[in-house]
Design a protein around this motif. Structure first.
Motif, mmCIF file in Angstrom:
data_model
loop_
_atom_site.group_PDB
_atom_site.id
_atom_site.type_symbol
_atom_site.label_atom_id
_atom_site.label_comp_id
_atom_site.label_asym_id
_atom_site.label_seq_id
_atom_site.Cartn_x
_atom_site.Cartn_y
_atom_site.Cartn_z
ATOM 1 N N VAL A 84 1.087 -1.207 -0.291
ATOM 2 C CA VAL A 84 -0.179 0.178 -0.224
ATOM 3 C C VAL A 84 0.680 1.103 0.164
ATOM 4 O O VAL A 84 0.795 1.773 -0.934
ATOM 5 N N LEU A 85 1.412 1.185 0.966
ATOM 6 C CA LEU A 85 2.918 2.293 0.888
ATOM 7 C C LEU A 85 3.711 2.557 -0.103
ATOM 8 O O LEU A 85 3.655 3.892 -0.604
ATOM 9 N N VAL A 86 4.050 1.309 -0.993
ATOM 10 C CA VAL A 86 4.781 2.276 -2.493
ATOM 11 C C VAL A 86 3.691 1.679 -3.190
ATOM 12 O O VAL A 86 4.179 3.221 -4.073
ATOM 13 N N LEU A 87 2.402 1.938 -3.427
ATOM 14 C CA LEU A 87 1.392 2.153 -4.687
ATOM 15 C C LEU A 87 0.367 3.463 -4.594
ATOM 16 O O LEU A 87 0.887 3.949 -5.745
ATOM 17 N N ASP A 88 0.371 3.985 -3.578
ATOM 18 C CA ASP A 88 0.847 5.325 -2.926
ATOM 19 C C ASP A 88 1.719 6.052 -3.100
ATOM 20 O O ASP A 88 1.544 7.336 -3.859
ATOM 21 N N ALA A 89 3.262 5.507 -3.035
ATOM 22 C CA ALA A 89 4.047 6.422 -3.710
ATOM 23 C C ALA A 89 4.863 6.262 -5.146
ATOM 24 O O ALA A 89 4.788 8.067 -5.604
ATOM 25 N N VAL A 90 3.773 5.422 -5.750
ATOM 26 C CA VAL A 90 4.227 5.542 -7.587
ATOM 27 C C VAL A 90 3.080 6.106 -8.057
ATOM 28 O O VAL A 90 3.320 6.725 -8.445
ATOM 29 N N THR A 91 1.331 7.002 -7.875
ATOM 30 C CA THR A 91 0.589 7.974 -7.769
ATOM 31 C C THR A 91 1.410 9.374 -7.639
ATOM 32 O O THR A 91 1.479 9.872 -7.783
ATOM 33 N N HIS A 101 10.205 6.266 -14.055
ATOM 34 C CA HIS A 101 10.930 5.276 -13.261
ATOM 35 C C HIS A 101 11.556 3.833 -14.629
ATOM 36 O O HIS A 101 12.634 3.956 -14.666
ATOM 37 N N ALA A 102 10.537 3.606 -14.565
ATOM 38 C CA ALA A 102 10.644 2.008 -15.998
ATOM 39 C C ALA A 102 11.218 0.716 -15.521
ATOM 40 O O ALA A 102 11.212 -0.218 -15.998
ATOM 41 N N ASP A 103 11.165 1.154 -13.712
ATOM 42 C CA ASP A 103 11.950 -0.141 -13.633
ATOM 43 C C ASP A 103 12.110 -0.429 -12.062
ATOM 44 O O ASP A 103 13.081 -0.865 -11.437
ATOM 45 N N LEU A 147 3.415 1.967 -13.074
ATOM 46 C CA LEU A 147 2.013 0.958 -12.506
ATOM 47 C C LEU A 147 2.522 -0.594 -13.101
ATOM 48 O O LEU A 147 2.922 -1.672 -12.305
ATOM 49 N N LEU A 148 2.249 -0.597 -14.865
ATOM 50 C CA LEU A 148 1.691 -1.743 -15.435
ATOM 51 C C LEU A 148 2.979 -2.079 -15.690
ATOM 52 O O LEU A 148 2.898 -3.814 -15.391
ATOM 53 N N PHE A 149 4.002 -1.705 -15.816
ATOM 54 C CA PHE A 149 5.506 -2.350 -15.147
ATOM 55 C C PHE A 149 5.509 -3.314 -14.039
ATOM 56 O O PHE A 149 6.603 -4.443 -14.248
ATOM 57 N N MET A 150 5.085 -2.242 -13.274
ATOM 58 C CA MET A 150 5.749 -2.797 -11.320
ATOM 59 C C MET A 150 4.934 -4.511 -11.346
ATOM 60 O O MET A 150 5.259 -5.021 -10.895
ATOM 61 N N LEU A 151 3.780 -4.443 -12.142
ATOM 62 C CA LEU A 151 2.644 -4.691 -11.395
ATOM 63 C C LEU A 151 3.017 -6.309 -10.890
ATOM 64 O O LEU A 151 2.751 -7.664 -10.643
ATOM 65 N N PRO A 152 3.520 -6.910 -12.415
ATOM 66 C CA PRO A 152 4.350 -8.709 -13.259
ATOM 67 C C PRO A 152 5.515 -8.653 -11.751
ATOM 68 O O PRO A 152 4.967 -10.141 -11.819
ATOM 69 N N CYS A 153 5.985 -8.255 -11.670
ATOM 70 C CA CYS A 153 6.887 -8.168 -10.803
ATOM 71 C C CYS A 153 6.236 -8.189 -9.036
ATOM 72 O O CYS A 153 6.992 -9.144 -8.718
#
Length: 323
Positions: A128-135, A207-209, A240-246
């Motif tokens: 949750v912390l990370v997803l908020d930070a990505v926003t 960031h892309a990675d 967000l899209l690039f991150m979620l499979p990881c």
């Protein structure tokens, strides 16, 4: 069952084993010699990566590599230096303190961030912390505050993974390592991915990675994003899209639910998201079949786990559309 991503691992070189001239030049740029260095684990970069204490008490994070460790790594370090030097101060990223480049060795020094990587497998509160930070990161970097290439400029060829696999299939027969569903649907996947260049174009600096090993959570609960060599301009939802499979490959929840509930995902065009996800999945799957690169013993297995997660997510979005 989806494969689990192995640890992100690069073969590390202790600070003390770097050439004396590299250490000396970086210390001169920092203004004091290194008194203590602690090698850091995790992350897909070979060479040196260490938290250091300078003799005057200041601290820094240093990284250094030559083409001998991995032919492509010096280029990535140079890109990271360029991008980090121009990131605005309000971006949650470490400041670049010094750099050295003699054409063979590239060394960088950043402010040290007191923090740790998120736990893997992912736990709910840290996600949750990370997803908020990505926003917040996306909002802070829209429009892009710096000159940068477009994601289409940098990934146009690498995101043609399905097409390359079709070409290989025509020449040598289908790669038996491919998932049977993928093997049956290669041409449909290539067609599905084709519009990604238009869909992913945008003026957000991404960031892309984004992976767990490229983030630090501080004691105050702030998320800091490190390692910026791949930064490009793209649509605001692409990070967000690039991150979620990881995230999925490292024990996280279903990507579709996370993306649909996220502010950046909710605002994205569904067809464009599907096209970009298809292109990204092709990049990961094809990449995972390549030989191991020097100094990065777990990269291909990591890509395979990400690719399986991306394909699984794509199948969820397509429903019964492909047999």
């Amino acid at each position: 069952m989806l494969p689990t991503a192995p640890p992100a691992t690069g073969v590390r070189t202790p600070w003390e084993r770097l050439p004396a001239h590299v250490r000396g030049e970086l210390e001169a740029a920092l203004g004091a010699p290194v008194a203590e260095a602690v090698t850091q684990r995790g992350g897909f970069s070979p060479g040196a990566a260490a938290r250091v204490r300078l003799r005057d008490g200041r601290r820094a994070f240093v990284k250094a590599v030559s083409a001998e460790a991995n032919p492509g790594s010096p280029k990535l370090h140079r890109a990271e230096a360029r991008h980090s030097a121009v990131l605005p101060d309000h971006v949650p990223a470490p400041r670049l303190l010094a750099s050295y480049d003699d054409g063979v060795w590239v060394a960088l020094a950043f402010e040290e961030i007191e923090g740790r990587q998120p736990h893997v497998p992912w736990c709910a509160d840290e996600l949750v912390l990370v997803l908020d930070a990505v926003t917040e990161l996306s909002y802070a970097l829209t429009p892009s505050p710096v000159e940068a290439l477009s994601v289409v400029d940098t990934e146009r060829e690498s995101f043609r993974g399905w097409e390359r696999l079709i070409e290989a299939d025509t020449e040598d027969g289908a790669d038996q390592r491919l998932d049977p569903w993928v093997r049956r649907n290669l041409r449909a996947l290539a067609e599905l991915a084709a519009p990604w260049t238009e869909a992913a174009t945008g003026d957000t600096l991404i960031h892309a990675d984004l992976r767990a090993d490229n983030m630090l959570i501080t004691p105050e609960g702030r998320v800091v994003f490190v390692d910026w060599p791949h930064a490009v301009r793209a649509a605001p939802w692409t990070d967000l899209l690039f991150m979620l499979p990881c995230v999925r490959a490292q024990g996280g929840p279903d990507p579709e639910g996370l993306f649909a509930a996220h502010p950046l995902g909710r605002d994205a065009d569904p067809r464009g998201v599907t096209a970009t996800l298809a292109a990204f999945a092709g990049y990961l799957v094809r990449g995972s079949l390549k030989p191991d690169p020097p100094g990065l013993p777990t990269l291909r297995a990591f890509q395979a786990a990400q690719g399986a997660a991306a394909v699984g997510w794509l199948r969820t979005r397509l429903g019964p559309g492909l047999p």
